[in-house]
Every structure is written in structure tokens, then in C-alpha cells.
Design a protein around this motif. Sequence first.
Motif, short mmCIF file in Angstrom:
data_model
loop_
_atom_site.label_atom_id
_atom_site.label_comp_id
_atom_site.label_asym_id
_atom_site.label_seq_id
_atom_site.Cartn_x
_atom_site.Cartn_y
_atom_site.Cartn_z
N LEU A 159 0.91 -1.35 -0.04
CA LEU A 159 0.12 0.00 -0.10
C LEU A 159 0.74 1.10 -0.07
O LEU A 159 2.05 1.44 0.38
CB LEU A 159 -0.91 0.02 1.18
CG LEU A 159 -0.16 -0.07 2.37
CD1 LEU A 159 -0.48 1.35 3.30
CD2 LEU A 159 -0.97 -1.19 3.37
N ILE A 160 0.08 2.32 -0.34
CA ILE A 160 0.86 3.81 -0.09
C ILE A 160 0.02 4.56 0.77
O ILE A 160 -1.28 4.51 0.98
CB ILE A 160 1.06 4.21 -1.40
CG1 ILE A 160 -0.51 4.67 -2.26
CG2 ILE A 160 1.76 3.42 -2.48
CD1 ILE A 160 -0.55 5.52 -3.49
N VAL A 161 0.79 5.46 1.61
CA VAL A 161 -0.01 6.33 2.60
C VAL A 161 0.22 7.83 1.73
O VAL A 161 1.15 8.05 1.22
CB VAL A 161 0.52 6.56 3.65
CG1 VAL A 161 -0.07 7.60 4.69
CG2 VAL A 161 0.46 4.89 4.36
N VAL A 162 -0.77 8.25 1.25
CA VAL A 162 -0.95 9.58 0.62
C VAL A 162 -1.33 11.05 1.42
O VAL A 162 -1.97 10.76 2.57
CB VAL A 162 -1.65 9.81 -0.74
CG1 VAL A 162 -1.03 8.62 -1.45
CG2 VAL A 162 -3.10 9.51 -0.23
N ASP A 163 -0.97 12.03 0.99
CA ASP A 163 -1.43 13.29 1.72
C ASP A 163 -2.59 13.68 1.05
O ASP A 163 -2.83 14.40 0.23
CB ASP A 163 -0.27 14.47 1.79
CG ASP A 163 -0.78 15.40 2.47
OD1 ASP A 163 -1.89 15.52 3.19
OD2 ASP A 163 -0.26 16.53 2.44
N GLY A 164 -3.92 13.15 1.80
CA GLY A 164 -5.31 13.64 1.09
C GLY A 164 -6.12 12.44 0.97
O GLY A 164 -5.61 11.21 1.33
N ASP A 165 -7.12 12.59 0.17
CA ASP A 165 -8.23 11.82 -0.09
C ASP A 165 -8.29 11.33 -1.29
O ASP A 165 -9.15 12.21 -2.15
CB ASP A 165 -9.45 11.93 0.71
CG ASP A 165 -10.54 10.74 0.59
OD1 ASP A 165 -10.28 9.77 -0.13
OD2 ASP A 165 -11.64 10.89 1.21
N PRO A 166 -7.76 10.47 -2.05
CA PRO A 166 -8.08 10.13 -3.65
C PRO A 166 -9.43 9.77 -3.95
O PRO A 166 -9.72 10.05 -5.06
CB PRO A 166 -6.87 9.27 -3.77
CG PRO A 166 -6.87 8.35 -2.55
CD PRO A 166 -7.14 9.31 -1.22
N LEU A 167 -10.16 9.46 -2.98
CA LEU A 167 -11.78 9.46 -3.55
C LEU A 167 -12.34 10.84 -3.70
O LEU A 167 -13.41 10.89 -4.37
CB LEU A 167 -12.32 8.43 -2.28
CG LEU A 167 -12.20 7.29 -2.31
CD1 LEU A 167 -12.75 6.60 -0.98
CD2 LEU A 167 -12.76 6.47 -3.53
N THR A 168 -11.86 11.69 -3.03
CA THR A 168 -12.25 13.16 -3.63
C THR A 168 -11.20 14.16 -4.66
O THR A 168 -11.85 14.86 -5.10
CB THR A 168 -12.55 13.83 -2.26
OG1 THR A 168 -11.44 14.28 -1.62
CG2 THR A 168 -13.79 13.25 -1.53
N ASP A 169 -10.06 13.74 -4.35
CA ASP A 169 -9.06 14.31 -5.00
C ASP A 169 -8.00 13.45 -5.79
O ASP A 169 -6.79 12.96 -4.60
CB ASP A 169 -8.47 15.43 -4.34
CG ASP A 169 -7.30 16.12 -4.86
OD1 ASP A 169 -7.24 16.19 -6.28
OD2 ASP A 169 -6.70 16.85 -4.11
N LEU A 170 -7.99 12.98 -6.94
CA LEU A 170 -6.88 12.16 -7.59
C LEU A 170 -5.41 12.59 -7.19
O LEU A 170 -4.53 11.79 -7.38
CB LEU A 170 -7.07 11.75 -8.83
CG LEU A 170 -8.41 10.76 -9.28
CD1 LEU A 170 -8.37 10.63 -10.80
CD2 LEU A 170 -8.16 9.49 -8.48
N ASN A 171 -5.38 13.74 -7.38
CA ASN A 171 -4.05 14.64 -7.13
C ASN A 171 -3.39 14.13 -5.82
O ASN A 171 -2.17 14.42 -5.70
CB ASN A 171 -4.17 16.18 -7.18
CG ASN A 171 -2.89 16.88 -7.53
OD1 ASN A 171 -2.26 16.50 -8.47
ND2 ASN A 171 -2.43 17.65 -6.67
N ALA A 172 -4.17 13.68 -4.82
CA ALA A 172 -3.48 13.29 -3.45
C ALA A 172 -2.45 12.20 -3.87
O ALA A 172 -1.59 11.77 -3.04
CB ALA A 172 -4.67 12.73 -2.41
N LEU A 173 -2.79 11.37 -4.82
CA LEU A 173 -2.08 10.21 -5.33
C LEU A 173 -0.53 10.76 -5.83
O LEU A 173 0.37 10.02 -5.72
CB LEU A 173 -2.61 9.55 -6.35
CG LEU A 173 -3.72 8.62 -6.00
CD1 LEU A 173 -4.41 8.16 -7.23
CD2 LEU A 173 -3.53 7.84 -4.72
#
Length: 198
Positions: A159-173
Amino acid sequence: MVEEAGRHGLGVAAHAHGSQTIADCVAAGVRTIEHCSWRTAEGIVHDPAVIRRMAEDDVAVCRCVSGDWRLFLDQMGPERAKAMAEVILEMREAGVRFIAGTDAGVPGARFGDYVGMLEFFASLGFTRREILDMATVNAAHALGLADTGVLAPGKRADLIVVDGDPLTDLNALRRIRHVFTAGRRAAGPDAPTHESGS
């Protein structure tokens, strides 16, 4: 080729642009079709019966979209771009499984913008959940990997941990903070290094 691969428990991936080739690949029993762009001399022409069989036989499609897809669409022209979008949406409606992947490495398709490829599907109306599934559970399923692709007991914990929620903002990825492989931190702050013997 499909029969021989099957004897060894392997699937076959086909690189296919032409509509007849796509039909032949589905009939042969390939596991995935890369590009699957339905090209003919007359333009983009697909066969709904072949699409239905793709869904029934669980043939996954990797459209191989690079991050600079907007430039590619401009070069295609509005009519061809519209036809391409329509066939992708028809495959989606029929239940064809999409998997994420780029065309990086060929001229004009650069490495390093995996998220840009995911944004292409968002532009067509795919939900964020569908898009994340393309990159995780769908990809693992298409590759025959039963131990990864989802977060669940008994799985590998890739898995990866990202800053943000990719379910609302793909840019978080694009804001990756940690990478875990089989539950072990592989990248990010305090990740083990080769020098430390880990």
C-alpha cells in the motif's frame, strides 16, 4: 499460445489496436488486452458482441493512456476522440474490467505521470472508486494475484500512504508519504536503506 500458457497456470496479455485482432484475441482467450482501441480503416469501429464476451470471459482492458493524454486527444481530432470515449464508456457499461497502465517508454509517452493517466478516466466520468479499483483490485485480479490488491486480513499489505483523500482528489496520489511492500516500509521517512542491511 493461450493454451500453452494455460498449461503452466499463466495468462496471456495481447497488444491489440485493430478491431478484428481484438475479436481474435477474445476468441483465443487472452487475459488482458492492452490498448484495445478498435481501429479499422474506416475509423474506430467496435463489435458489441465482442464487448459482451469480454465482460463474460473476464478479459481486462488496459487502455495504456499516458499522462499527456490531452495532447493526444487534440492530435486525434474531436470526432475520433469522441468515438474513442464512446467505446470506452460502452465497454464500462457492459461490465468490462478496466486496469490502469500507461504507455510510457514510447515516443511522446513519458514516465512519471501515472496519476495523469488516472485523470483521463475521471474526464470520461469514471468515479474515483472505479479509478482506484483499476489501479489496485482490478489489476491484481487481471494478473492472477490473489494475495494483493485489497486491504484485508491475510493479504500482503502492499500500500501507499498519501497526503489527502484520492476518493475526492486524485491529485492526492501525487503526494505519496510512505510505500509499504508486504507490510514493510519501503519508502518514506524512516524507511530502511540498503546500507542498514534491511
